[in-house]
Structure formats: structure tokens, C-alpha cells
Design a protein around this motif. Sequence first.
Motif, PDB file in Angstrom:
ATOM      1  N   SER A  56      -6.014   1.355   1.827  1.00 33.55           N
ATOM      2  CA  SER A  56      -6.879   0.272   1.360  1.00 33.55           C
ATOM      3  C   SER A  56      -8.323   0.756   1.325  1.00 33.55           C
ATOM      4  CB  SER A  56      -6.753  -0.969   2.243  1.00 33.55           C
ATOM      5  OG  SER A  56      -7.481  -0.823   3.427  1.00 33.55           O
ATOM      6  N   PHE A  57      -9.082   0.161   0.403  1.00 33.51           N
ATOM      7  CA  PHE A  57     -10.504   0.469   0.289  1.00 33.51           C
ATOM      8  C   PHE A  57     -11.257  -0.849   0.226  1.00 33.51           C
ATOM      9  CE2 PHE A  57     -14.328   1.352  -2.349  1.00 33.51           C
ATOM     10  CZ  PHE A  57     -14.985   2.170  -1.449  1.00 33.51           C
ATOM     11  N   ASP A  58     -12.226  -1.018   1.109  1.00 36.89           N
ATOM     12  CA  ASP A  58     -13.030  -2.240   1.201  1.00 36.89           C
ATOM     13  C   ASP A  58     -12.163  -3.493   1.230  1.00 36.89           C
ATOM     14  OD1 ASP A  58     -15.434  -0.940   1.439  1.00 36.89           O
ATOM     15  OD2 ASP A  58     -15.952  -1.084  -0.678  1.00 36.89           O
ATOM     16  N   GLY A  59     -11.068  -3.426   1.980  1.00 41.38           N
ATOM     17  CA  GLY A  59     -10.219  -4.586   2.198  1.00 41.38           C
ATOM     18  C   GLY A  59      -9.172  -4.849   1.137  1.00 41.38           C
ATOM     19  N   VAL A  60      -9.080  -3.990   0.130  1.00 40.12           N
ATOM     20  CA  VAL A  60      -8.111  -4.167  -0.947  1.00 40.12           C
ATOM     21  C   VAL A  60      -7.088  -3.040  -0.882  1.00 40.12           C
ATOM     22  CG1 VAL A  60      -7.775  -4.268  -3.450  1.00 40.12           C
ATOM     23  CG2 VAL A  60      -9.825  -5.278  -2.429  1.00 40.12           C
ATOM     24  N   VAL A  61      -5.817  -3.400  -0.709  1.00 41.93           N
ATOM     25  CA  VAL A  61      -4.750  -2.403  -0.653  1.00 41.93           C
ATOM     26  C   VAL A  61      -4.503  -1.870  -2.065  1.00 41.93           C
ATOM     27  CG1 VAL A  61      -2.312  -2.002  -0.154  1.00 41.93           C
ATOM     28  CG2 VAL A  61      -3.673  -3.447   1.359  1.00 41.93           C
ATOM     29  N   SER A  62      -4.557  -0.550  -2.195  1.00 37.08           N
ATOM     30  CA  SER A  62      -4.334   0.064  -3.509  1.00 37.08           C
ATOM     31  C   SER A  62      -2.919   0.588  -3.659  1.00 37.08           C
ATOM     32  CB  SER A  62      -5.331   1.192  -3.763  1.00 37.08           C
ATOM     33  OG  SER A  62      -5.203   2.197  -2.784  1.00 37.08           O
ATOM     34  N   GLY A  63      -2.194   0.744  -2.547  1.00 38.17           N
ATOM     35  CA  GLY A  63      -0.815   1.188  -2.661  1.00 38.17           C
ATOM     36  C   GLY A  63      -0.271   1.712  -1.353  1.00 38.17           C
ATOM     37  N   THR A  64       1.038   1.909  -1.362  1.00 41.37           N
ATOM     38  CA  THR A  64       1.738   2.543  -0.248  1.00 41.37           C
ATOM     39  C   THR A  64       2.389   3.796  -0.799  1.00 41.37           C
ATOM     40  OG1 THR A  64       2.120   0.397   0.774  1.00 41.37           O
ATOM     41  CG2 THR A  64       3.485   2.235   1.543  1.00 41.37           C
ATOM     42  N   TYR A  65       2.115   4.928  -0.167  1.00 46.42           N
ATOM     43  CA  TYR A  65       2.512   6.216  -0.714  1.00 46.42           C
ATOM     44  C   TYR A  65       3.269   7.046   0.316  1.00 46.42           C
ATOM     45  CZ  TYR A  65      -1.338   4.819  -3.721  1.00 46.42           C
ATOM     46  OH  TYR A  65      -2.164   4.107  -4.549  1.00 46.42           O
ATOM     47  N   PRO A  66       4.265   7.801  -0.128  1.00 52.65           N
ATOM     48  CA  PRO A  66       4.839   8.797   0.778  1.00 52.65           C
ATOM     49  C   PRO A  66       3.723   9.759   1.191  1.00 52.65           C
ATOM     50  CG  PRO A  66       6.221   8.537  -1.169  1.00 52.65           C
ATOM     51  CD  PRO A  66       4.932   7.785  -1.430  1.00 52.65           C
ATOM     52  N   LEU A  67       3.748  10.185   2.432  1.00 57.60           N
ATOM     53  CA  LEU A  67       2.692  11.058   2.951  1.00 57.60           C
ATOM     54  C   LEU A  67       2.508  12.293   2.077  1.00 57.60           C
ATOM     55  CD1 LEU A  67       0.571  11.730   5.046  1.00 57.60           C
ATOM     56  CD2 LEU A  67       2.386  12.687   6.474  1.00 57.60           C
ATOM     57  N   LYS A  68       3.606  12.880   1.640  1.00 61.07           N
ATOM     58  CA  LYS A  68       3.515  14.089   0.808  1.00 61.07           C
ATOM     59  C   LYS A  68       2.787  13.818  -0.506  1.00 61.07           C
ATOM     60  CE  LYS A  68       7.592  16.362   2.652  1.00 61.07           C
ATOM     61  NZ  LYS A  68       8.896  16.958   2.380  1.00 61.07           N
ATOM     62  N   VAL A  69       3.012  12.646  -1.091  1.00 67.09           N
ATOM     63  CA  VAL A  69       2.348  12.295  -2.356  1.00 67.09           C
ATOM     64  C   VAL A  69       0.855  12.114  -2.137  1.00 67.09           C
ATOM     65  CG1 VAL A  69       2.174  10.524  -4.155  1.00 67.09           C
ATOM     66  CG2 VAL A  69       4.426  11.302  -3.380  1.00 67.09           C
ATOM     67  N   LEU A  70       0.483  11.384  -1.088  1.00 66.67           N
ATOM     68  CA  LEU A  70      -0.939  11.171  -0.799  1.00 66.67           C
ATOM     69  C   LEU A  70      -1.630  12.496  -0.491  1.00 66.67           C
ATOM     70  CD1 LEU A  70      -3.393   9.396  -0.382  1.00 66.67           C
ATOM     71  CD2 LEU A  70      -2.568   8.889   1.922  1.00 66.67           C
ATOM     72  N   SER A  71      -1.011  13.317   0.323  1.00 67.88           N
ATOM     73  CA  SER A  71      -1.605  14.609   0.681  1.00 67.88           C
ATOM     74  C   SER A  71      -1.823  15.508  -0.520  1.00 67.88           C
ATOM     75  CB  SER A  71      -0.716  15.335   1.693  1.00 67.88           C
ATOM     76  OG  SER A  71      -0.619  14.601   2.875  1.00 67.88           O
ATOM     77  N   ALA A  72      -0.923  15.455  -1.481  1.00 64.18           N
ATOM     78  CA  ALA A  72      -1.006  16.317  -2.658  1.00 64.18           C
ATOM     79  C   ALA A  72      -1.914  15.754  -3.746  1.00 64.18           C
ATOM     80  CB  ALA A  72       0.388  16.548  -3.235  1.00 64.18           C
ATOM     81  N   ASN A  73      -2.318  14.483  -3.630  1.00 60.03           N
ATOM     82  CA  ASN A  73      -3.089  13.830  -4.689  1.00 60.03           C
ATOM     83  C   ASN A  73      -4.273  13.043  -4.140  1.00 60.03           C
ATOM     84  OD1 ASN A  73      -1.245  14.296  -7.137  1.00 60.03           O
ATOM     85  ND2 ASN A  73       0.149  13.491  -5.587  1.00 60.03           N
ATOM     86  N   VAL A  74      -4.959  13.598  -3.162  1.00 62.13           N
ATOM     87  CA  VAL A  74      -6.045  12.883  -2.486  1.00 62.13           C
ATOM     88  C   VAL A  74      -7.096  12.403  -3.480  1.00 62.13           C
ATOM     89  CG1 VAL A  74      -7.977  13.127  -0.880  1.00 62.13           C
ATOM     90  CG2 VAL A  74      -5.705  13.961  -0.242  1.00 62.13           C
ATOM     91  N   GLU A  75      -7.589  13.280  -4.319  1.00 59.61           N
ATOM     92  CA  GLU A  75      -8.672  12.909  -5.242  1.00 59.61           C
ATOM     93  C   GLU A  75      -8.245  11.793  -6.195  1.00 59.61           C
ATOM     94  OE1 GLU A  75     -10.993  15.087  -8.823  1.00 59.61           O
ATOM     95  OE2 GLU A  75     -10.999  16.161  -6.908  1.00 59.61           O
ATOM     96  N   GLN A  76      -7.080  11.923  -6.771  1.00 58.36           N
ATOM     97  CA  GLN A  76      -6.579  10.926  -7.722  1.00 58.36           C
ATOM     98  C   GLN A  76      -6.360   9.570  -7.042  1.00 58.36           C
ATOM     99  OE1 GLN A  76      -2.824  11.975  -9.435  1.00 58.36           O
ATOM    100  NE2 GLN A  76      -2.642  10.092 -10.603  1.00 58.36           N
TER     101      GLN A  76
END
Length: 93
Positions: A56-76
Motif C-alpha cells: 500500500s502507498f499512502d493508505g491505498v492498497v495497490s495489490g498483493t504480490y508473490p514475493l518473487k514477483v515484487l522482488s523482481a519488479n520493484v520499480e514497476q
Amino acid sequence: MLVRIDLTHRPDAGFAYRVSVPDQEGYEDEGLASIDLAIVGALAGLEPGTRAVQLSFDGVVSGTYPLKVLSANVEQLARHAVLTAQAVRQAMS
């Protein structure tokens, strides 16, 4: 295990993160130069059993991601979190 990373930004204090872990004490940091660094810092402290992350960013949830997906796509996914929060704020005003 599913954890939650709450990201915030204050122009005078930079980016911050707070990690909430079920049945454990979470952790946080602030004063980071970018949202990408905040996500990377939050990810660095996760337990090995972590499988997914709710972001979440500033109180708004943007998604739930598998850890591997988030780790590989931090900038996006950081950009997606910012744009999602902006869109929600705009829709509510």
C-alpha cells in the motif's frame, strides 16, 4: 505467510515503510530517498517463510504480490502503487 508493507511519503521527510507481520512484531524505517529504496528496505527484513506481500502507498492498497514477483519488479510495482493512490485520491475528490 502474507505480510503488509505500508509506504508513505512526506516531502519534508522522504519515503517511509512499515512492515506488518502476522503474529510478530513488525519493523519500519523512514527518511529514504525513493519509494524503490523503501520497498527494497522493507523486503530486506522479511522472514524466509514469506510468500506474498500486500503493498500500500499512502493508505491505498495497490495489490498483493508473490514475493518473487515484487522482488523482481520493484520499480514497476512502486510506480503502480503511486499511480493507484493518485487515481483513488482523484476519484474521491
